[in-house]
Design a protein around this motif. Structure first.
Motif, PDB file in Angstrom:
ATOM      1  N   MET A  68      -8.941   7.383  18.410  1.00 52.76           N
ATOM      2  CA  MET A  68      -8.841   7.606  16.982  1.00 52.76           C
ATOM      3  C   MET A  68      -7.402   7.938  16.587  1.00 52.76           C
ATOM      4  SD  MET A  68     -10.570   7.344  14.407  1.00 52.76           S
ATOM      5  CE  MET A  68     -11.924   7.920  13.510  1.00 52.76           C
ATOM      6  N   SER A  69      -6.703   8.620  17.459  1.00 52.39           N
ATOM      7  CA  SER A  69      -5.315   8.976  17.198  1.00 52.39           C
ATOM      8  C   SER A  69      -4.434   7.733  17.070  1.00 52.39           C
ATOM      9  CB  SER A  69      -4.810   9.877  18.323  1.00 52.39           C
ATOM     10  OG  SER A  69      -3.424   9.996  18.259  1.00 52.39           O
ATOM     11  N   ASP A  70      -4.691   6.721  17.898  1.00 54.36           N
ATOM     12  CA  ASP A  70      -3.917   5.485  17.835  1.00 54.36           C
ATOM     13  C   ASP A  70      -4.144   4.751  16.522  1.00 54.36           C
ATOM     14  OD1 ASP A  70      -2.825   5.885  20.318  1.00 54.36           O
ATOM     15  OD2 ASP A  70      -4.301   4.652  21.365  1.00 54.36           O
ATOM     16  N   ILE A  71      -5.358   4.784  16.023  1.00 54.16           N
ATOM     17  CA  ILE A  71      -5.664   4.122  14.752  1.00 54.16           C
ATOM     18  C   ILE A  71      -4.939   4.822  13.607  1.00 54.16           C
ATOM     19  CG2 ILE A  71      -7.490   3.620  13.087  1.00 54.16           C
ATOM     20  CD1 ILE A  71      -9.355   3.173  15.468  1.00 54.16           C
ATOM     21  N   LYS A  72      -4.937   6.144  13.616  1.00 55.26           N
ATOM     22  CA  LYS A  72      -4.240   6.888  12.567  1.00 55.26           C
ATOM     23  C   LYS A  72      -2.737   6.612  12.629  1.00 55.26           C
ATOM     24  CE  LYS A  72      -7.472  10.736  12.206  1.00 55.26           C
ATOM     25  NZ  LYS A  72      -7.658  12.175  12.440  1.00 55.26           N
ATOM     26  N   GLY A  73      -2.188   6.594  13.829  1.00 58.12           N
ATOM     27  CA  GLY A  73      -0.757   6.312  13.983  1.00 58.12           C
ATOM     28  C   GLY A  73      -0.414   4.902  13.529  1.00 58.12           C
ATOM     29  N   GLY A  74      -1.263   3.943  13.857  1.00 55.55           N
ATOM     30  CA  GLY A  74      -1.030   2.565  13.447  1.00 55.55           C
ATOM     31  C   GLY A  74      -1.122   2.393  11.942  1.00 55.55           C
ATOM     32  N   MET A  75      -2.076   3.060  11.324  1.00 55.00           N
ATOM     33  CA  MET A  75      -2.214   2.977   9.870  1.00 55.00           C
ATOM     34  C   MET A  75      -1.026   3.640   9.168  1.00 55.00           C
ATOM     35  SD  MET A  75      -4.732   1.158   9.039  1.00 55.00           S
ATOM     36  CE  MET A  75      -4.837   1.540   7.308  1.00 55.00           C
ATOM     37  N   LEU A  76      -0.563   4.754   9.695  1.00 55.01           N
ATOM     38  CA  LEU A  76       0.603   5.421   9.121  1.00 55.01           C
ATOM     39  C   LEU A  76       1.838   4.527   9.244  1.00 55.01           C
ATOM     40  CD1 LEU A  76       1.730   7.982   7.819  1.00 55.01           C
ATOM     41  CD2 LEU A  76       2.188   8.834  10.126  1.00 55.01           C
ATOM     42  N   TYR A  77       1.994   3.895  10.395  1.00 56.00           N
ATOM     43  CA  TYR A  77       3.100   2.962  10.634  1.00 56.00           C
ATOM     44  C   TYR A  77       3.026   1.803   9.639  1.00 56.00           C
ATOM     45  CZ  TYR A  77       6.031  -0.339  13.237  1.00 56.00           C
ATOM     46  OH  TYR A  77       6.992  -1.231  13.604  1.00 56.00           O
ATOM     47  N   PHE A  78       1.824   1.235   9.473  1.00 54.78           N
ATOM     48  CA  PHE A  78       1.626   0.108   8.560  1.00 54.78           C
ATOM     49  C   PHE A  78       1.895   0.501   7.115  1.00 54.78           C
ATOM     50  CE2 PHE A  78      -1.273  -2.187   5.709  1.00 54.78           C
ATOM     51  CZ  PHE A  78      -0.751  -3.459   5.847  1.00 54.78           C
ATOM     52  N   LEU A  79       1.396   1.646   6.694  1.00 56.51           N
ATOM     53  CA  LEU A  79       1.600   2.093   5.316  1.00 56.51           C
ATOM     54  C   LEU A  79       3.075   2.391   5.033  1.00 56.51           C
ATOM     55  CD1 LEU A  79      -1.526   4.346   4.768  1.00 56.51           C
ATOM     56  CD2 LEU A  79      -1.088   2.072   3.832  1.00 56.51           C
ATOM     57  N   GLY A  80       3.756   2.981   6.003  1.00 59.41           N
ATOM     58  CA  GLY A  80       5.185   3.234   5.842  1.00 59.41           C
ATOM     59  C   GLY A  80       5.975   1.945   5.717  1.00 59.41           C
ATOM     60  N   LEU A  81       5.638   0.978   6.551  1.00 61.79           N
ATOM     61  CA  LEU A  81       6.309  -0.320   6.510  1.00 61.79           C
ATOM     62  C   LEU A  81       6.003  -1.044   5.203  1.00 61.79           C
ATOM     63  CD1 LEU A  81       8.079  -2.231   8.135  1.00 61.79           C
ATOM     64  CD2 LEU A  81       6.023  -3.149   9.190  1.00 61.79           C
ATOM     65  N   LEU A  82       4.756  -0.974   4.746  1.00 65.45           N
ATOM     66  CA  LEU A  82       4.365  -1.608   3.492  1.00 65.45           C
ATOM     67  C   LEU A  82       5.103  -0.974   2.313  1.00 65.45           C
ATOM     68  CD1 LEU A  82       2.494  -3.679   2.133  1.00 65.45           C
ATOM     69  CD2 LEU A  82       0.826  -1.845   1.897  1.00 65.45           C
ATOM     70  N   ALA A  83       5.206   0.341   2.299  1.00 68.02           N
ATOM     71  CA  ALA A  83       5.925   1.032   1.225  1.00 68.02           C
ATOM     72  C   ALA A  83       7.399   0.638   1.231  1.00 68.02           C
ATOM     73  CB  ALA A  83       5.779   2.545   1.386  1.00 68.02           C
ATOM     74  N   PHE A  84       7.990   0.554   2.417  1.00 68.92           N
ATOM     75  CA  PHE A  84       9.388   0.169   2.553  1.00 68.92           C
ATOM     76  C   PHE A  84       9.621  -1.235   1.994  1.00 68.92           C
ATOM     77  CE2 PHE A  84      12.827  -1.526   5.355  1.00 68.92           C
ATOM     78  CZ  PHE A  84      13.846  -0.706   4.903  1.00 68.92           C
ATOM     79  N   VAL A  85       8.718  -2.168   2.301  1.00 65.85           N
ATOM     80  CA  VAL A  85       8.836  -3.547   1.832  1.00 65.85           C
ATOM     81  C   VAL A  85       8.635  -3.621   0.320  1.00 65.85           C
ATOM     82  CG1 VAL A  85       7.697  -5.801   1.902  1.00 65.85           C
ATOM     83  CG2 VAL A  85       8.254  -4.629   4.022  1.00 65.85           C
ATOM     84  N   MET A  86       7.655  -2.901  -0.193  1.00 65.50           N
ATOM     85  CA  MET A  86       7.393  -2.926  -1.635  1.00 65.50           C
ATOM     86  C   MET A  86       8.568  -2.359  -2.424  1.00 65.50           C
ATOM     87  SD  MET A  86       4.608  -4.501  -1.982  1.00 65.50           S
ATOM     88  CE  MET A  86       4.284  -4.220  -3.701  1.00 65.50           C
ATOM     89  N   ILE A  87       9.176  -1.296  -1.928  1.00 64.80           N
ATOM     90  CA  ILE A  87      10.342  -0.718  -2.603  1.00 64.80           C
ATOM     91  C   ILE A  87      11.476  -1.735  -2.640  1.00 64.80           C
ATOM     92  CG2 ILE A  87      12.175   1.005  -2.360  1.00 64.80           C
ATOM     93  CD1 ILE A  87       9.985   2.937  -1.364  1.00 64.80           C
ATOM     94  N   GLN A  88      11.703  -2.415  -1.525  1.00 65.01           N
ATOM     95  CA  GLN A  88      12.768  -3.416  -1.497  1.00 65.01           C
ATOM     96  C   GLN A  88      12.468  -4.570  -2.450  1.00 65.01           C
ATOM     97  OE1 GLN A  88      14.181  -4.855   2.241  1.00 65.01           O
ATOM     98  NE2 GLN A  88      13.870  -2.888   3.220  1.00 65.01           N
TER      99      GLN A  88
END
Length: 54
Positions: free
Chosen positions: A1-21
């Protein structure tokens, strides 16, 4: 479960970074896709180096 949370956090951070750009700086879609691909490859390479050092 920890890996899923880490992966989702990574994905959301990357998505936010792309959307801001895309919204703020008007960066092209192709450039964003290439940037994400390079970022993911760099992340896996860094993870490999960290695990190799252990």
């Amino acid at each position: 479960m920890s890996d899923i949370k880490g992966g989702m956090l990574y994905f959301l951070g990357l998505l936010a970074f792309v959307m801001i750009q895309k919204i703020v700086f008007g960066v092209g879609l192709l450039f964003l896709v290439l940037q994400v691909a390079i970022f993911i490859l760099a992340s896996f390479f860094i993870k490999f180096l960290i695990e190799k050092g252990k």
